[in-house]
Design a protein around this motif. Structure first.
Motif, PDB file in Angstrom:
ATOM      1  N   MET A   1      -5.218   5.914 104.803  1.00 55.93           N
ATOM      2  CA  MET A   1      -4.885   6.407 103.465  1.00 55.93           C
ATOM      3  C   MET A   1      -5.970   7.331 102.914  1.00 55.93           C
ATOM      4  O   MET A   1      -6.054   7.539 101.704  1.00 55.93           O
ATOM      5  N   SER A   2      -6.801   7.890 103.787  1.00 48.04           N
ATOM      6  CA  SER A   2      -7.861   8.782 103.317  1.00 48.04           C
ATOM      7  C   SER A   2      -7.291  10.046 102.684  1.00 48.04           C
ATOM      8  O   SER A   2      -7.938  10.669 101.845  1.00 48.04           O
ATOM      9  N   VAL A   3      -6.091  10.429 103.096  1.00 44.86           N
ATOM     10  CA  VAL A   3      -5.390  11.530 102.444  1.00 44.86           C
ATOM     11  C   VAL A   3      -3.897  11.308 102.652  1.00 44.86           C
ATOM     12  O   VAL A   3      -3.461  10.857 103.705  1.00 44.86           O
ATOM     13  N   THR A   4      -3.118  11.579 101.608  1.00 45.63           N
ATOM     14  CA  THR A   4      -1.662  11.467 101.693  1.00 45.63           C
ATOM     15  C   THR A   4      -1.044  12.848 101.471  1.00 45.63           C
ATOM     16  O   THR A   4      -1.719  13.786 101.052  1.00 45.63           O
ATOM     17  N   ASN A   5       0.238  12.948 101.757  1.00 43.15           N
ATOM     18  CA  ASN A   5       0.924  14.224 101.639  1.00 43.15           C
ATOM     19  C   ASN A   5       2.314  14.015 101.049  1.00 43.15           C
ATOM     20  O   ASN A   5       2.994  13.032 101.384  1.00 43.15           O
ATOM     21  N   ILE A   6       2.730  14.937 100.192  1.00 43.08           N
ATOM     22  CA  ILE A   6       4.067  14.909  99.609  1.00 43.08           C
ATOM     23  C   ILE A   6       4.767  16.218  99.944  1.00 43.08           C
ATOM     24  O   ILE A   6       4.170  17.295  99.877  1.00 43.08           O
ATOM     25  N   ASP A   7       6.039  16.112 100.292  1.00 45.57           N
ATOM     26  CA  ASP A   7       6.838  17.316 100.523  1.00 45.57           C
ATOM     27  C   ASP A   7       8.303  16.980 100.293  1.00 45.57           C
ATOM     28  O   ASP A   7       8.718  15.824 100.432  1.00 45.57           O
ATOM     29  N   GLY A   8       9.076  18.004  99.948  1.00 43.42           N
ATOM     30  CA  GLY A   8      10.505  17.830  99.772  1.00 43.42           C
ATOM     31  C   GLY A   8      11.251  18.197 101.035  1.00 43.42           C
ATOM     32  O   GLY A   8      10.782  19.002 101.840  1.00 43.42           O
ATOM     33  N   SER A   9      12.426  17.613 101.213  1.00 45.31           N
ATOM     34  CA  SER A   9      13.234  17.906 102.399  1.00 45.31           C
ATOM     35  C   SER A   9      14.705  17.990 101.997  1.00 45.31           C
ATOM     36  O   SER A   9      15.317  16.971 101.673  1.00 45.31           O
ATOM     37  N   PRO A  10      15.284  19.200 102.001  1.00 42.34           N
ATOM     38  CA  PRO A  10      16.720  19.335 101.729  1.00 42.34           C
ATOM     39  C   PRO A  10      17.530  19.087 103.002  1.00 42.34           C
ATOM     40  O   PRO A  10      17.217  19.634 104.058  1.00 42.34           O
ATOM     41  N   THR A  11      18.533  18.244 102.918  1.00 41.74           N
ATOM     42  CA  THR A  11      19.349  17.901 104.081  1.00 41.74           C
ATOM     43  C   THR A  11      20.771  18.392 103.882  1.00 41.74           C
ATOM     44  O   THR A  11      21.375  18.125 102.840  1.00 41.74           O
ATOM     45  N   PRO A  12      21.325  19.116 104.859  1.00 37.62           N
ATOM     46  CA  PRO A  12      22.725  19.544 104.746  1.00 37.62           C
ATOM     47  C   PRO A  12      23.649  18.336 104.624  1.00 37.62           C
ATOM     48  O   PRO A  12      23.498  17.357 105.363  1.00 37.62           O
ATOM     49  N   ALA A  13      24.574  18.388 103.679  1.00 36.87           N
ATOM     50  CA  ALA A  13      25.529  17.301 103.456  1.00 36.87           C
ATOM     51  C   ALA A  13      26.926  17.818 103.778  1.00 36.87           C
ATOM     52  O   ALA A  13      27.515  18.562 102.984  1.00 36.87           O
ATOM     53  N   VAL A  14      27.445  17.434 104.926  1.00 38.99           N
ATOM     54  CA  VAL A  14      28.684  18.013 105.438  1.00 38.99           C
ATOM     55  C   VAL A  14      29.910  17.545 104.663  1.00 38.99           C
ATOM     56  O   VAL A  14      30.812  18.327 104.349  1.00 38.99           O
ATOM     57  N   ARG A  15      29.936  16.268 104.313  1.00 33.94           N
ATOM     58  CA  ARG A  15      31.144  15.696 103.699  1.00 33.94           C
ATOM     59  C   ARG A  15      31.050  15.568 102.190  1.00 33.94           C
ATOM     60  O   ARG A  15      31.926  15.004 101.550  1.00 33.94           O
TER      61      ARG A  15
END
Length: 278
Positions: A99-113
């Motif tokens: 836990m000396s460094v953490t990371n945040i990022d967003g992830s858009p996922t294609p939603a087919v239905r």
């Protein structure tokens, strides 16, 4: 033909089954439930449709239908047991995290239905669902924010999203005080920094040249920011689980269930590998 397996039987028996509820009525053997979990893991990894599950190769003496496997998966999703399982496992093995460094990022996922929390996103030119993910320094995904409709940027309602991530870290028995966190230029905002600061997390955000907020008030460590590649690798191995590469589930509970199950699989493989070489 040998059974396909994502995790070995002992790992499923000792690390997964203790956290899953079983029916109070009727009788299903422990071995049969382990095979149910194995079938769910096969679906997670392969991304096949439920009715295409090769149940004949995944079960032994008693062959359950794909409907039965789906029933168990949905039950555990509705009860939030995949998420609580992951929190318990992280709490159990938290001494192996970095836990000396953490990371945040967003992830858009294609939603087919389509489905819950899905909307058209212009920059992706398709319907998506978005979530924020948080990792440690060893590429271990530790938390996932509630899915949002795809027409929103990562910074949308960021205070609520940070609250959700922090609450999950707390559920895992992890302290946020004094953590460093890397985030890309899309998170360059006072609101994001204040949200992290409320939990004692020190934000290291890449400055966004299009942001009009003054930059001299904020510190940015370029060397520390180089560690951010970790979350990109986490996203890459997440893509190896075909059921979360593209979202076919219409319910949020199922979508979150697949994500936390992927967290569980990757985490168990990593910590068992690290213990093996000690």
């Amino acid at each position: 033909m040998p059974k396909y397996t994502v995790l070995d039987k002992d790992t499923k028996k000792n690390e997964i089954m203790p956290y899953l509820s079983v029916a109070k009525r009727g009788y299903v053997s422990q071995d049969c439930l382990i095979e149910v979990v194995n079938a769910i893991l096969h679906k997670l990894k392969s991304g096949c449709q439920w009715h295409q599950l090769p149940v004949g190769h995944l079960f032994g003496e008693v062959i359950l239908s794909w409907n039965a496997v789906y029933h168990h998966f949905r039950k555990w999703c509705r009860l939030g047991e995949w998420q609580s399982m992951f929190a318990s496992l992280v709490s159990k093995y938290k001494h192996l995290l970095d836990m000396s460094v953490t990371n945040i990022d967003g992830s858009p996922t294609p939603a087919v239905r389509g489905g819950e929390c899905v909307e058209y996103q212009g920059r992706k030119k398709r319907k998506t669902t978005n979530s924020l993910y948080l990792t440690d320094r060893l590429e271990v995904a530790l938390a996932m924010s509630e899915p949002q409709k795809g027409n929103h940027a990562d910074i949308y309602q960021i205070k609520e999203r940070v609250d959700e991530l922090a609450a999950q870290l707390k559920d895992c028995g992890l302290s946020t005080d004094g953590l460093f966190n890397n985030a890309d230029a899309g998170f360059d905002s006072r609101t994001f920094r204040n949200a992290l600061g409320g939990y004692g997390i020190i934000a290291n955000v890449c400055p966004n040249p299009r942001n009009a907020e003054p930059k001299e008030d904020y510190l940015f460590d370029e060397e520390l920011y180089k560690e951010r590649f970790v979350i990109e690798r986490t996203n890459a191995w997440m893509d190896g689980f075909r059921s979360i590469l593209t979202r076919y589930d219409t319910t949020v509970s199922s979508w979150k269930g697949w994500n936390y199950l992927a967290f569980v699989v990757a985490f168990l493989k990593k910590i068992h590998k690290s213990q093996k070489f000690k």
